[in-house]
Scaffold this active site. Structure first.
Site, PDB file in Angstrom:
ATOM      1  N   TYR A  67      -2.884  -0.266  10.554  1.00  0.00           N
ATOM      2  CA  TYR A  67      -2.995  -0.724   9.222  1.00  0.00           C
ATOM      3  C   TYR A  67      -1.619  -0.358   8.348  1.00  0.00           C
ATOM      4  O   TYR A  67      -0.794  -1.043   7.648  1.00  0.00           O
ATOM      5  CB  TYR A  67      -4.090  -0.076   8.397  1.00  0.00           C
ATOM      6  CG  TYR A  67      -4.111  -0.346   6.741  1.00  0.00           C
ATOM      7  CD1 TYR A  67      -4.923  -1.291   6.587  1.00  0.00           C
ATOM      8  CD2 TYR A  67      -3.539   0.609   6.074  1.00  0.00           C
ATOM      9  CE1 TYR A  67      -4.929  -1.774   5.155  1.00  0.00           C
ATOM     10  CE2 TYR A  67      -3.801   0.348   4.754  1.00  0.00           C
ATOM     11  CZ  TYR A  67      -4.338  -0.873   4.264  1.00  0.00           C
ATOM     12  OH  TYR A  67      -4.303  -1.149   2.985  1.00  0.00           O
ATOM     13  N   SER A  96       0.817  -1.314  -0.036  1.00  0.00           N
ATOM     14  CA  SER A  96       0.045   0.130  -0.064  1.00  0.00           C
ATOM     15  C   SER A  96       0.971   1.114   0.006  1.00  0.00           C
ATOM     16  O   SER A  96       2.083   1.120   0.159  1.00  0.00           O
ATOM     17  CB  SER A  96      -1.085  -0.049   1.304  1.00  0.00           C
ATOM     18  OG  SER A  96      -1.468   1.273   1.507  1.00  0.00           O
TER      19      SER A  96
END
Length: 251
Positions: free
Chosen positions: A155, A142
């Site tokens: 996250y 990501s």
């Protein structure tokens, strides 16, 4: 350079979390490039529906957070059907809460879903790839592998771990003929980001913050996935490829 470098005909690809979103788009793209796709997910009804839409012959409905279930499923598939030549570790989740209020159980779920799955499926598939002396592993990282935003610190930690686990896989397994890399998507219009897509203030911020000036479309990840799955990336190892409209390179 021959276009055949990107031809996946005769290869089989397992994509985790592929009943929707980025995983589905990548499965569709790999199939168009010639690969035989194997879909994975925990919701069997959604998995069957996705397989029907894509014309996929194979599905594996294991829970990628369960190490033993993954091993049994992968070993059984290899024995009964054949080799998994390409693995896309896409399964993941998000949870948004300020760090000071972040629930401990949500933190543990993020660790299991975003990191343990990459280890579990990666190890199970790699053991067979190592024996054959070839294989492609693509982990989905990501922009949060490199950047942080308020409310998603755990996250961010998990995606940083995915980036470093990818480097570790390459370091351990390149000598066996495996190429292990990661794709790091920016902000894409997916079910995982539905709350952000629906927020006009966030979308306005994102359009200003991203040099490309827009949300990404999931089909724009397919080229990177085909490249890292194909012979074109035969000497690319341990790399994190950002597909993000330029957000990680611009202040």
């Amino acid at each position: 350079m021959s276009i055949r470098l990107f031809d996946l005909t005769g290869r089989r690809a397992l994509i985790t979390g592929s009943s929707q979103g980025i995983g589905y788009a990548m499965a569709e793209g790999l199939a168009r490039a010639g690969a035989e796709i194997v879909l994975n997910g925990r919701d069997e009804a959604k998995l069957r529906a996705a397989a029907q839409r894509l014309g996929a012959k194979h599905t594996l409905s294991f829970d990628a957070t369960d190490h033993e279930a993954v091993r049994k499923s992968v070993d059984g598939f290899e024995a009964d059907v054949g080799a998994i030549d390409i693995l896309v570790n896409n399964a993941g989740m998000q949870h948004r809460t300020p760090l000071e209020d972040f629930p401990a159980d949500a933190f543990e779920r993020l660790l299991k879903t975003n990191i343990s799955t990459v280890f579990n499926v990666g190890q199970a598939v790699a053991r067979h790839m190592i024996r054959r002396g070839a294989g492609k592993i693509i982990n989905i990282a990501s922009v949060q592998t490199a950047l942080a935003r308020p409310g998603i610190a755990p996250y961010t930690a998990t995606k940083g771990a995915v980036g470093n686990l990818t480097k570790g896989m390459a370091t351990d397994w390149a000598k066996y003929g495996l190429q292990c890399n990661a794709i790091a998507p920016g902000y894409f219009d997916t079910p995982l980001n539905a709350a952000l897509v629906a927020d006009p203030d966030f979308s306005a911020w994102l359009e200003k913050r991203t040099p490309a000036g827009r949300w990404g479309k999931v089909e724009e990840l397919v080229g990177a996935c085909i490249f890292l799955s194909s012979d074109a990336s035969s000497f690319v190892n341990g790399h994190v490829l950002y597909v993000d409209g330029g957000i990680t390179v611009s202040l």
